[in-house]
Design a protein around this motif. Structure first.
Motif, PDB file in Angstrom:
ATOM      1  N   UNK A 158     -32.601 -29.463 -27.383  1.00  0.00           N
ATOM      2  CA  UNK A 158     -34.059 -29.359 -27.337  1.00  0.00           C
ATOM      3  C   UNK A 158     -34.490 -28.306 -26.310  1.00  0.00           C
ATOM      4  N   UNK A 159     -33.854 -28.301 -25.152  1.00  0.00           N
ATOM      5  CA  UNK A 159     -34.170 -27.293 -24.138  1.00  0.00           C
ATOM      6  C   UNK A 159     -33.812 -25.906 -24.661  1.00  0.00           C
ATOM      7  N   UNK A 160     -32.655 -25.783 -25.297  1.00  0.00           N
ATOM      8  CA  UNK A 160     -32.244 -24.494 -25.856  1.00  0.00           C
ATOM      9  C   UNK A 160     -33.249 -23.989 -26.900  1.00  0.00           C
ATOM     10  N   UNK A 161     -33.725 -24.891 -27.764  1.00  0.00           N
ATOM     11  CA  UNK A 161     -34.712 -24.491 -28.778  1.00  0.00           C
ATOM     12  C   UNK A 161     -36.005 -24.023 -28.121  1.00  0.00           C
ATOM     13  N   UNK A 162     -36.422 -24.716 -27.079  1.00  0.00           N
ATOM     14  CA  UNK A 162     -37.650 -24.342 -26.379  1.00  0.00           C
ATOM     15  C   UNK A 162     -37.501 -22.968 -25.736  1.00  0.00           C
ATOM     16  N   UNK A 163     -36.384 -22.752 -25.063  1.00  0.00           N
ATOM     17  CA  UNK A 163     -36.158 -21.447 -24.438  1.00  0.00           C
ATOM     18  C   UNK A 163     -36.115 -20.330 -25.480  1.00  0.00           C
ATOM     19  N   UNK A 164     -35.457 -20.584 -26.601  1.00  0.00           N
ATOM     20  CA  UNK A 164     -35.379 -19.588 -27.669  1.00  0.00           C
ATOM     21  C   UNK A 164     -36.762 -19.304 -28.246  1.00  0.00           C
ATOM     22  N   UNK A 165     -37.553 -20.337 -28.449  1.00  0.00           N
ATOM     23  CA  UNK A 165     -38.903 -20.166 -28.983  1.00  0.00           C
ATOM     24  C   UNK A 165     -39.770 -19.339 -28.040  1.00  0.00           C
ATOM     25  N   UNK A 166     -39.480 -19.402 -26.761  1.00  0.00           N
ATOM     26  CA  UNK A 166     -40.229 -18.631 -25.764  1.00  0.00           C
ATOM     27  C   UNK A 166     -39.651 -17.230 -25.561  1.00  0.00           C
ATOM     28  N   UNK A 167     -38.648 -16.879 -26.370  1.00  0.00           N
ATOM     29  CA  UNK A 167     -38.052 -15.556 -26.273  1.00  0.00           C
ATOM     30  C   UNK A 167     -37.123 -15.402 -25.071  1.00  0.00           C
ATOM     31  N   UNK A 168     -36.689 -16.520 -24.512  1.00  0.00           N
ATOM     32  CA  UNK A 168     -35.802 -16.515 -23.351  1.00  0.00           C
ATOM     33  C   UNK A 168     -34.596 -17.414 -23.607  1.00  0.00           C
ATOM     34  N   UNK A 169     -33.785 -17.098 -24.624  1.00  0.00           N
ATOM     35  CA  UNK A 169     -32.665 -17.993 -24.942  1.00  0.00           C
ATOM     36  C   UNK A 169     -31.751 -18.183 -23.738  1.00  0.00           C
ATOM     37  N   UNK A 170     -31.190 -19.375 -23.648  1.00  0.00           N
ATOM     38  CA  UNK A 170     -30.295 -19.680 -22.538  1.00  0.00           C
ATOM     39  C   UNK A 170     -29.063 -18.796 -22.614  1.00  0.00           C
ATOM     40  N   UNK A 171     -28.678 -18.273 -21.466  1.00  0.00           N
ATOM     41  CA  UNK A 171     -27.452 -17.516 -21.376  1.00  0.00           C
ATOM     42  C   UNK A 171     -26.701 -18.008 -20.149  1.00  0.00           C
ATOM     43  N   UNK A 172     -25.455 -18.360 -20.337  1.00  0.00           N
ATOM     44  CA  UNK A 172     -24.633 -18.828 -19.236  1.00  0.00           C
ATOM     45  C   UNK A 172     -24.678 -17.829 -18.092  1.00  0.00           C
ATOM     46  N   UNK A 173     -24.774 -18.306 -16.846  1.00  0.00           N
ATOM     47  CA  UNK A 173     -24.769 -17.368 -15.717  1.00  0.00           C
ATOM     48  C   UNK A 173     -23.542 -16.455 -15.729  1.00  0.00           C
ATOM     49  N   UNK A 174     -22.413 -16.951 -16.219  1.00  0.00           N
ATOM     50  CA  UNK A 174     -21.210 -16.127 -16.318  1.00  0.00           C
ATOM     51  C   UNK A 174     -21.432 -14.954 -17.265  1.00  0.00           C
ATOM     52  N   UNK A 175     -22.078 -15.215 -18.375  1.00  0.00           N
ATOM     53  CA  UNK A 175     -22.324 -14.162 -19.372  1.00  0.00           C
ATOM     54  C   UNK A 175     -23.417 -13.207 -18.926  1.00  0.00           C
ATOM     55  N   UNK A 176     -24.450 -13.732 -18.283  1.00  0.00           N
ATOM     56  CA  UNK A 176     -25.575 -12.887 -17.897  1.00  0.00           C
ATOM     57  C   UNK A 176     -25.182 -11.904 -16.800  1.00  0.00           C
ATOM     58  N   UNK A 177     -24.145 -12.195 -16.023  1.00  0.00           N
ATOM     59  CA  UNK A 177     -23.688 -11.298 -14.972  1.00  0.00           C
ATOM     60  C   UNK A 177     -22.930 -10.105 -15.561  1.00  0.00           C
ATOM     61  N   UNK A 178     -22.313 -10.301 -16.754  1.00  0.00           N
ATOM     62  CA  UNK A 178     -21.511  -9.251 -17.368  1.00  0.00           C
ATOM     63  C   UNK A 178     -22.360  -8.099 -17.893  1.00  0.00           C
ATOM     64  N   UNK A 179     -23.558  -8.424 -18.361  1.00  0.00           N
ATOM     65  CA  UNK A 179     -24.360  -7.405 -19.024  1.00  0.00           C
ATOM     66  C   UNK A 179     -25.224  -6.721 -18.098  1.00  0.00           C
TER      67      UNK A 179
END
Length: 71
Positions: free
Chosen positions: A50-71
């Motif tokens: 449910x939290x993931x759907x909400x974040x995606x609907x707001x255009x801010x999909x969840x991204x693991x901190x490990x993954x977000x550091x790579x990009x």
């Protein structure tokens, strides 16, 4: 949704993920786990979704901190 609200959702998701991991660890350590623990795990997984759907609907999909550091 404000940046603070997005941050709150991300923190909430982190707390739910820690709860999921704790339940899974307990389940894995029990020879015959009670069904209630599986039900608890299922509720936590639904809350994460449910939290993931909400974040995606707001255009801010969840991204693991490990993954977000790579990009």
């Amino acid at each position: 949704m404000t940046a603070d609200e997005i941050a709150d959702l991300n923190r909430a998701r982190g707390a739910l993920a820690r709860q999921r991991n704790a339940i899974a660890k307990r389940l894995g350590g029990i020879e015959l786990a009670p069904v209630s623990m599986a039900e608890d795990l299922s509720r936590v997984l639904l809350a994460i979704e449910a939290v993931d759907r909400t974040l995606t609907a707001e255009g801010q999909p969840y991204m693991s901190p490990d993954l977000s550091m790579d990009g």
